[in-house]
Structure formats: structure tokens, C-alpha cells
Motif scaffolding. Structure first.
Motif, mmCIF file in Angstrom:
data_model
loop_
_atom_site.group_PDB
_atom_site.id
_atom_site.type_symbol
_atom_site.label_atom_id
_atom_site.label_comp_id
_atom_site.label_asym_id
_atom_site.label_seq_id
_atom_site.Cartn_x
_atom_site.Cartn_y
_atom_site.Cartn_z
ATOM 1 N N PRO A 136 123.989 83.919 142.443
ATOM 2 C CA PRO A 136 124.796 84.380 141.307
ATOM 3 C C PRO A 136 124.604 85.873 141.035
ATOM 4 N N SER A 137 125.675 86.492 140.578
ATOM 5 C CA SER A 137 125.619 87.928 140.309
ATOM 6 C C SER A 137 124.623 88.245 139.196
ATOM 7 N N TRP A 138 124.355 87.276 138.325
ATOM 8 C CA TRP A 138 123.467 87.526 137.193
ATOM 9 C C TRP A 138 122.002 87.244 137.505
ATOM 10 N N GLN A 139 121.713 86.713 138.705
ATOM 11 C CA GLN A 139 120.353 86.250 138.984
ATOM 12 C C GLN A 139 119.330 87.407 138.942
ATOM 13 N N ALA A 185 114.855 90.218 136.351
ATOM 14 C CA ALA A 185 114.294 91.522 135.967
ATOM 15 C C ALA A 185 113.849 91.525 134.497
ATOM 16 N N ASP A 186 114.375 90.585 133.735
ATOM 17 C CA ASP A 186 114.085 90.551 132.295
ATOM 18 C C ASP A 186 112.754 89.827 132.044
ATOM 19 N N TYR A 222 112.293 77.030 134.596
ATOM 20 C CA TYR A 222 111.764 77.623 135.828
ATOM 21 C C TYR A 222 112.838 77.653 136.917
ATOM 22 N N ALA A 223 113.563 76.536 137.026
ATOM 23 C CA ALA A 223 114.544 76.427 138.113
ATOM 24 C C ALA A 223 115.707 77.393 137.905
ATOM 25 N N LYS A 224 116.016 77.676 136.656
ATOM 26 C CA LYS A 224 117.083 78.647 136.395
ATOM 27 C C LYS A 224 116.644 80.035 136.878
ATOM 28 N N ASP A 266 112.511 82.649 121.953
ATOM 29 C CA ASP A 266 113.768 82.117 122.478
ATOM 30 C C ASP A 266 114.221 82.935 123.688
ATOM 31 N N HIS A 267 113.275 83.195 124.572
ATOM 32 C CA HIS A 267 113.525 84.074 125.709
ATOM 33 C C HIS A 267 113.439 83.310 127.015
ATOM 34 N N LEU A 268 114.387 83.603 127.916
ATOM 35 C CA LEU A 268 114.305 83.071 129.271
ATOM 36 C C LEU A 268 114.619 84.200 130.233
ATOM 37 N N GLY A 269 113.605 84.618 130.987
ATOM 38 C CA GLY A 269 113.807 85.691 131.953
ATOM 39 C C GLY A 269 112.547 85.904 132.756
#
Lengths: 751, 225
Positions: free
Chosen positions: A393-396, A401-402, A480-482, A613-616
Motif C-alpha cells: 500500500p502507498s500508505w505503508q 515511519a510514524d 501489529y499486522a497492520k 490512540d496511536h498506531l504507527g
């Protein structure tokens, strides 16, 4: 309406057929015509459409799933592998264990109670069809945000359905998971696992052989419920504007299933069955075509002999019906009478509906007229295979990086802040006590439950004389999988593997339930490709083959897919269940050791979710050789009495593990932060390959020597003591206060 | 010769094998009885186990009560044979009018499975004589329809005659009137109990072994008789 016979179909090649409405694509319909050399009859079209659906044919996923076979580690334990109703594993002493995990996601969203109930029913029949007595079930569940109004509709219904069906069936529910994340809003995941036990010689397979042998349909009558359920529901994305799909959900009758279990085990015991198949997704279409294609010869079925709940059903509907609690057996003619007698004993309706034939065709008749004449393999196994396009995905990159660095997310530092964070995590819905849910399940029935929720794995005794037992754990972490589907899938496996070992059992085999969004989205397909590759690679290194499982795609609403969520079940064996290791710290004075290495790893962590509430960033690094070593130490510690309690470290890190071990055992712990770590990382990092254990003082030397010799880092971090979690120099947290925060959370949200 | 204790299997019985195990561990011989069979095979006592007999359709225990085996059980119970009904068995006993009252939906409306503390208030019955008076024990409880109800007069009578065999402690898990967990008939040979003593017979698989007393009691009575 005229009956669409084979003869009629041959004579009317141009008749319009509703292939698109049945979910077939134009090229698939053309392929059916090519196979048959004519247009299919209505009944044939019904069969192909359900059997070639995504759910039944794995058409999008099978090019990736084949790695599980290609990369399977050599294992002496495998008796039956992928492809049958469930895999079978040798656990010694002549026993074989079969287990499998499946999804019932889509029906459970539409009709939570029945969807979840029939999920249990289906997986139990799969296990039964292998010849085994089902002995336990587990349910990994995922829901949307805990405070979302729809979660209040979905969760109580699903939990009541699992309890209502499983409790009435008499199978202990020994574990599973409950996870909340807004990504599952509108697409809850209801996975169900069943474990069964048999002797090696009792293994049965789904095959029909021997011309003249009879085909017996037994169990519930066939009704109009669940027509096209799997094909229609589980193979399409929910469309907000579409009509209600409730009629496609099956309705379960656990009482009928209980009778079916006892009746089936009795016909097995008298060796009356040559081949057997349960009727689940795609009903009779599936059972007849799979039985016929796996055996030698063909099959002839008189469809009008099928007992019906609704006499107005058309032949197509009978073939597609997913009415529950039905099985199909192949029985030699001289054994039919005894078979029917046993069914009668259990008040189970049984009907000879056909026989195995010399030919190679599956032929189905309706009041004497032929309505199906197909090569069974073309229905059951020769469905289409898609090479779906996939791309990272283009957003991966931006997501990875976040990273949750100290600069990006404020970390607690003072004793007061650390203490508050421990409480905040322990009281967050994902980490909180789940007993409001699990107390609605019977964990005692059958009298062999050694460990159940909230222990690290569920464990049942399978022999009361020798105390042989099996343990099962299921894990998955969509966050994690995301972030990294390859590593995320491996982390799910590693966690389940670690959980099994933490209770003292040796991990043997894997079953997986792969929950993803739409395969028509290249982003999702990339996640799927990465996750399957990761899982297959990790199984190879850990020596635990995938024995079977299930793929659930189209878990998305509109364009928004769920997090990729591979849920992995690991089965292990323990020679003596008396040696099991629980999680609770129960003995004052025992020494608390942290096993493994702790690094600053917070990507996808529970802390990042709860506090920010962070995922990165990236999920924790994984060292599979280390996982294997840790498991060896945990198993040896259990076997040789060096470890009295053990708990794997995962979501929420050490702080959460200690909270659970202390509350479970009723004893506190006095801790020091080891050299080289800061208190925050020590408490909340989610580095993989770790566990916390309590070691009797008399065993300390032996234990640390074992860890030293084997090369596993073991750090003494404290002692079981008092009635609080006391991190010296930082804070003291009384267990009473912790318990207050940890319990009653789910009830307050949903009760 | 050891005591023979029958365990009835109805279609939908679930804890029948567990009850047999408890009988065996207590030192008696378990005898499987089948719902269609009127013959009790010379057993000395009968256990009606937990489960969902006939799917609990219509009303818990309502259909089982009419099964052939129950004709014999009812007749023998009236003649003094010891009968223990556990959970669904308790419901069957109430439907059979061997015991008064009824078991209705839990007040929480949820099925509940928990380790439950009880007080044994009558140690004079055939099934509780091995306990010391007012013994406090922990056994699993698991039911969806375990709320014992009866009219005030019946409740008063049960209390006055000492027929409340067991009472819930700490938590009333299902809203039972007066915290009643189990009762007996006037003669004390028929006992109905909502919690499951057969699941507290081994430390490995239950919360302890405090349920074994029910099975030890009957063995003691039968051997000394």
C-alpha cells in the motif's frame, strides 16, 4: 414451473440463467458450460455457484495458502494434513488430536446470536467428521469500539449465542480472546475453535468408495434457512444500501447437535462408517461433491428423499440449504440397518438418499428425473483460481515511519505517572478482566478442564489414567499486522506458541483463521500475501505445521477494511497435566524472573493505543530461535518443578502480565528495575520472546543454571510478596486498587 | 458388594459422565440408566445429572419428566429410594412434583458459570450426611435457569422443616428466593441442587474436592443400611 432437467438444459441452450445473482462471474459461468458441454441445469448452477464461492473454493487465497504445504516442516506428529475437514496430530499413547479454527464473521454481524451459535455448531461437526469426540471449544472474538452503540447489540448477542449453543452441547469453553478496536466496527470477527480426541485407528475421512454402498443423510431436516449463506454472505463486502441479509443466516439447534455427536460416536464405535462429511457451508452440494470426488466411483442421489422442514423447497434450494446439524455418511449395505437403528435410539432422523456408483459422475435425481450430471471434482476442487493483483500500500511507509518515539508520544516518567499508566492499561477494555463474558460459558462440563481463561492456554486432560493432556492457545494482533503483516502474522504464531509452552505443554501444530478485507483491493491482497508468507516461514522454523484452518475475506464495509487479522491457534501436548503451570503468583517468597530481552519497542503496543490512540512504527522484532529456546525452558521448568507460575509477555508488557499474575494468585510483588533499563520500558515494552516466571527459592540455582547453559537471558526482577505491586523507588499499587480498575470494566460498558 | 448408583442419561444430558466419575471416585459403582428404559437395574440410588434434557425446550425438565425411566424413578423415590437431581436434574424433580417450587430464568438473564460458596444447612438427608453441620463448601455453579422460586407458604414450610439443604453464600448468583441452592423432600431421600458437586471432586479439574461429600454421604448411607 417446469423442472430444469439435464435433458431440458440440453435442449434449451439459450435459456437465461441467474448466474450473476448467484455470485458467479461471466468467465466462471462460461467455464461451467465448457465443463458440462451444455448449459448447467438450475440445480447444477446452484451447486457450482456455492462451491465456487470465495468461502468454499478459496479462489483468491489458495495460491498463497499452498505455501503452508510447501514449507511445512517435517513433523512426526502429523497424521492428517491440510485438505480434510481438520488436521490430525499424534499426541502419543495411541491418541490422536484434531483441531481447527474457523470464522463466522459475516453471519454474526447480521444476526449475532445465531451467527455465533452456528459458528460453534459448524466447527464441532468438522471435528466430529474426523472420527473424534469433541472435547473443548474456544472463541477468539473481535469487536468495534467498546463504547459504540452497535457493540452493545453485537457483543451480548454473540456471547449469548456462543454460550447458548456451546453450553447446551456440553463442551467446555476453555479460552479465546476478546479484542476491541474501531476497525472491527461493522465487521466483528467471530472465530471458533474446536478440539477433538480419538484413537489413531478411529480416524475417518470424507470419501465415498465402493459401488453399491449407501449414502445416508442424518440429523436435522433440511429447511430454507441459510440458503446460499456462505456464498452470498462471506464472499461479498457489506453494502450499506443493500437489502437485509438476515434470511441467509442459519438457525442452530444445539440439542439436535448433541444428539448428532452421541449418535455419530456410536456408529463410529461399531465401525459402521466408511466415509463421512458434515454439512456446513454449501450443504448437500458440498457434502455430495466432496465425498464423491475424494472416493473412487461416482454417486447417485435421490434428492426427493431428503427429509424437509418445508415441503415447498425446490431442488436447487435443497442443494444450497445450509440447515445446521446434518451429516452425510457412506455405509455398506449390510450395515445400514444397524446404522439406522442407532440413529433411531438417539431420535436422529436418518435416510438413505443414494448410493455410490460405478461411474465417475455425480448424478442427482428429482422424482425420477435427472437434474444433475457432473464430474464431482469439477464442483468440489476445480473451482477457479485467481491470481489477484497485490501491491504494497502507498500508505505503508508513512505508517511505519510514524514510530512512537519519546519525542512523538509523551511517556510517563514519575512514579505517579507510571502507577497511573499501570492502572489505565489494566482497566482498558482490551486488557481488562473478561469474566463477564467468559462466565457465560460452561468451562467445567466433561470434567477434564485443567486450565481455562484467563490462563495462558486452555488445557484438557484426555486420559484419566495416564494424565495425558493437550493445551491450545489462540492469538492474533491486528495492530501489529497492520504495521507489518509479515511480522504481525509471525508474532501471532509466536505468542500462541509461547502461551502453550508457558503452561508446560510442548507445541506441536497450528491451525489458522485468516481474517482480511476484500481480496479485490490490492492493498488487502498484499497484506494477505505477506501474512501467509510470514506464517508459513515461521511455522517452518518453529517446526509446527499448519494442519488446516480457514480464510475469511471481505471483512470490510465500503472501502474500509479491518486490520489484517491472522488469528493463530497452537496445539501442544503435556504428558502429565498435574505438571501444568498456571499464571497466578500464589506463594510468598518465590523469586520473580523475567526471561528474554527487553528493548524499547512500542509500535502497535497497548500503551500507544490506550495512552495516545496511536498506531504507527514497526511491531516488535521477532527472533524465532529465541522463541523456541524460551519454550524449551518453560517446558523444562514445568516438567522438573522449577517454575510454579509463568505468564507470557504480550499486550501491555510486563506491567500487564504482573497485574494478571498477582490478581490471579492473590499475592503482590516487590520489584526493582534492572540495570540498563528505564522504568517505562521495563514495565510497558512489548518485546517478543519473553515471559515472567515465579521460581521457588529452593529451585533458583537449578533454574538459573539451566537458563545459563541454554543461553536464555534470565533476570531476577523481584519477589512475590505482600498485597501490592511495589516498584521500588517508583510507586506502590495495592492489589485492591488494581482489582477495582481491572474488573467490572466490560460489564459497565455492556452489561 | 459395593453400592450401585444409577445415573440417568436423557437426550441432552451433559454431566452424566461427570456424575458417573464422581460416583466412582466416592467408591460406588456407577450404572448408566437410559431414559427410554423403565428398568432401574437394581440400583440403590439414582442421580439425575445436569444438562439440557430434550434441549430444555418447552420448559426445563418438563419433557424428561414424562420419559419412561422417570415413571420408575418417581415410584421408587416415593418408596424411599435416594435420588439426587443436579441442575437440570433438580428441574426434572420439580417438574415431577417430587420437590416443590420451580427453577426459572436467572435474574441477570445470563447463563452464569462460577465457583460458588454454599452452606450445607441440613446434614440429615441421604445426600449430605457426610458434611458437618453448616459446612461451607465451594463447588461450580453453571446455569441459565437456576432461580429457585416458590410461594411464601412453601418457602416458610421448607425453612421450618429444615428442608433447605444448601444456601448460597457471598453472592446469590441467580436470584433464588431466600438464597436457596438446594432442597429436599420431607423424607430427606430426594434432594435437588442447582450447583454441581460432581465438578468439585478432583483438585485438578475443579475448585477443590468439597463436592465429593454428596457422593460419600449416599455411599455411607447405603453401606450402613
Amino acid at each position: 414451473m417446469t423442472l430444469d432437467t439435464v435433458k431440458h438444459a440440453t435442449g434449451t441452450p439459450e435459456a437465461e440463467q441467474p448466474w450473476a445473482a448467484l455470485g458467479l462471474k461471466a468467465d466462471e459461468y462460461a467455464r461451467i458450460r465448457e465443463i458440462l458441454g451444455r448449459r448447467p441445469t438450475g440445480a447444477e448452477l446452484a451447486m457450482y455457484s456455492v462451491m465456487w464461492s470465495e468461502h468454499c473454493s478459496y479462489k483468491s487465497s489458495k495460491v498463497h495458502l499452498k505455501q503452508f504445504g510447501e514449507k511445512a516442516p517435517a513433523s512426526d506428529a502429523m497424521l492428517v494434513g491440510i485438505g480434510e475437514n481438520a488436521g490430525v496430530v499424534d499426541v502419543g499413547q495411541g491418541y490422536a488430536v484434531t483441531f481447527k479454527i474457523e470464522s463466522h464473521n459475516h453471519p454474526s454481524y447480521i444476526e449475532p446470536y445465531q451467527g455465533a451459535a452456528t459458528g460453534i455448531g459448524g466447527i464441532v461437526r468438522d471435528i466430529l467428521a474426523m472420527g473424534a469426540r469433541p472435547v473443548a471449544v474456544m472463541d477468539p472474538l473481535r469487536f468495534g469500539a467498546p463504547d459504540h452503540p452497535d457493540t452493545r447489540r453485537v457483543l451480548p448477542g454473540i456471547v449469548a449465542g456462543i454460550g447458548g449453543y456451546g453450553n447446551c452441547l456440553g463442551l467446555p469453553n476453555i479460552g479465546g480472546e476478546v479484542v476491541f478496536d474501531s476497525c472491527y466496527q461493522g465487521n466483528p470477527l467471530v472465530n471458533a475453535l474446536c478440539v477433538g480426541v480419538m484413537k489413531h485407528e478411529d480416524i475417518h475421512l470424507a470419501q465415498a468408495s465402493g459401488a453399491g454402498n449407501k449414502v445416508i443423510l442424518y440429523g436435522a431436516r433440511t429447511g430454507g434457512d441459510g440458503i446460499g449463506g456462505v456464498s452470498v454472505l462471506a464472499s461479498e463486502t457489506f453494502d450499506a444500501t443493500g437489502p437485509a441479509k438476515r434470511p441467509a443466516v442459519q438457525v442452530g439447534d444445539p440439542f439436535q447437535e448433541k444428539l448428532l455427536i452421541e449418535c455419530t460416536l456410536e456408529v463410529f464405535a461399531e465401525k459402521l462408517v466408511l466415509g463421512i462429511q458434515d454439512l456446513g457451508g454449501a450443504g448437500l452440494s458440498c457434502a455430495t461433491s466432496e465425498l464423491a470426488s475424494a472416493g473412487s466411483g461416482g454417486m447417485r442421489v435421490e434428492l426427493d428423499s431428503v427429509p424437509l422442514r418445508d415441503a415447498t423447497l425446490s431442488p436447487e434450494e435443497i442443494l444450497m440449504s445450509e440447515s445446521q446439524e446434518r451429516m452425510c455418511a457412506i455405509v455398506e449395505p449390510e450395515k445400514v440397518a444397524r446404522f439406522l437403528e442407532i440413529c433411531e435410539k438417539w431420535d436422529v432422523i436418518a435416510t438413505v438418499i443414494g448410493e455410490v456408483t460405478e461411474g465417475e459422475r455425480l448424478e442427482i435425481f428429482w422424482h425420477g428425473e435427472q437434474i444433475v450430471d457432473v464430474p464431482p471434482r469439477s464442483v468440489a476442487h476445480d473451482g477457479p483460481t485467481y491470481q489477484r493483483p497485490f501491491a504494497r500500500p502507498s500508505w505503508q511507509d508513512a505508517l511505519q515511519a510514524d514510530a512512537p518515539t519519546a519525542e512523538r508520544l509523551k511517556r510517563p516518567a514519575s512514579g505517579e505517572e507510571l502507577r497511573a499508566t499501570v492502572l489505565q492499561l489494566a482497566g482498558s477494555p482490551n486488557q481488562a478482566d473478561k469474566s463477564w463474558i467468559t462466565s457465560q460459558y460452561d468451562r467445567y462440563v466433561l470434567g477434564n478442564t485443567v486450565l481455562s481463561t484467563p490462563e495462558d492456554s486452555g488445557m484438557v486432560r484426555i486420559d484419566e489414567e495416564t494424565n495425558l493432556g493437550v493445551a491450545v492457545a489462540t492469538d492474533g494482533n491486528g495492530r501489529y499486522a497492520k504495521l507489518d503483516p509479515y511480522t504481525g502474522a509471525q508474532l501471532a504464531l509466536a505468542e500462541a506458541y509461547r502461551n502453550v509452552a508457558a503452561t508446560g505443554a510442548k507445541p506441536l501444530a497450528v491451525s489458522d483463521c485468516l481474517n482480511f478485507g476484500s481480496p479485490e483491493d490490492p492493498d488487502v491482497m498484499w497484506q494477505f500475501a505477506e501474512a501467509t508468507r510470514g506464517l508459513a516461514d515461521a511455522c517452518q522454523i518453529l517446526g509446527t505445521p499448519v494442519t488446516g484452518g480457514n480464510v475469511s475475506l471481505y471483512n470490510q464495509t465500503g472501502d474500509v477494511a479491518i486490520h489484517p487479522t491472522p488469528v493463530v491457534a497452537v496445539l501442544g501436548v503435556i504428558d502429565d497435566v498435574n505438571r501444568r503451570t498456571p499464571i497466578g503468583f500464589a506463594e510468598e517468597g518465590q523469586l520473580v524472573y523475567l526471561l528474554g530481552d527487553t528493548a524499547d519497542e512500542f509500535g502497535g503496543s497497548a500503551w500507544a493505543q490506550v495512552a495516545h490512540d496511536h498506531l504507527g512504527g514497526l511491531p516488535p522484532k521477532l527472533d524465532l530461535e529465541r522463541e523456541r529456546l524460551l519454550a524449551e525452558v518453560l517446558i523444562a521448568g514445568s516438567r522438573d518443578g522449577m517454575v510454579d507460575a509463568a505468564h507470557d509477555l504480550s499486550d501491555g508488557g510486563l506491567a500487564q502480565a504482573l497485574a494478571e499474575s498477582c490478581l490471579r494468585g492473590g499475592k503482590g510483588v516487590r520489584l526493582v528495575v534492572p540495570d540498563g533499563l528505564n522504568a517505562f520500558t521495563f514495565l510497558f515494552s512489548e518485546s517478543a520472546g519473553r515471559a515472567v516466571v515465579s521460581v521457588p527459592r529452593s529451585e533458583e540455582l537449578r533454574f538459573t543454571e539451566m537458563c545459563g547453559v541454554r543461553g536464555l537471558p534470565a533476570t531476577r526482577v523481584g519477589v512475590v510478596d505482600g498485597d501490592s505491586i511495589d516498584l521500588q523507588g517508583h510507586f506502590t499499587l495495592p492489589l485492591a486498587e488494581l482489582r477495582e480498575a481491572h474488573t467490572g470494566v466490560i460489564e459497565a460498558l455492556l452489561g | 458388594m459395593s453400592a450401585r448408583i444409577g445415573v440417568v442419561t436423557f437426550p441432552g444430558s451433559l454431566d452424566d459422565r461427570d456424575a458417573q466419575r464422581a460416583v466412582r471416585l466416592a467408591g460406588a459403582e456407577p450404572v448408566a440408566l437410559w431414559h427410554r428404559d423403565q428398568d432401574l437395574h437394581q440400583v440403590d440410588a439414582v442421580v439425575l445429572p445436569g444438562g439440557f434434557s430434550y434441549g430444555d425446550y418447552l420448559r426445563c425438565g418438563a419433557i424428561s419428566r414424562f420419559s419412561p425411566v422417570m415413571d420408575s424413578v418417581i415410584e421408587q423415590a416415593r418408596a424411599g429410594m435416594p435420588v439426587l437431581g443436579i441442575c437440570n436434574g433438580f428441574q426434572v424433580l420439580c417438574e415431577s412434583h417430587l420437590l416443590p417450587g420451580a427453577l426459572t430464568r436467572n435474574d441477570s438473564l445470563h447463563f452464569v458459570c462460577r465457583d460458588q460458596r454454599l452452606r450445607i444447612e441440613n446434614t440429615g438427608t441421604a445426600w449430605t450426611s457426610a458434611y458437618v453441620p453448616n459446612a461451607e463448601i465451594t463447588v461450580p455453579l453453571k446455569n441459565g435457569e437456576g432461580r429457585f422460586v416458590a410461594d411464601e407458604h412453601t418457602l416458610d414450610q421448607l425453612e421450618a422443616e429444615g428442608r433447605v439443604v444448601a444456601r448460597y453464600l457471598d453472592v446469590n448468583p441467580n436470584g433464588s428466593y431466600r438464597d436457596i441452592a438446594g432442597i429436599s423432600n420431607a423424607a430427606g431421600n430426594v434432594v435437588g441442587l442447582m450447583p454441581h458437586p460432581e465438578h468439585a471432586i478432583e483438585p485438578l479439574t475443579g475448585p477443590g474436592t468439597e463436592g465429593l461429600g454428596f457422593f460419600a454421604s449416599i455411599l455411607k448411607q447405603l453401606v450402613s443400611a
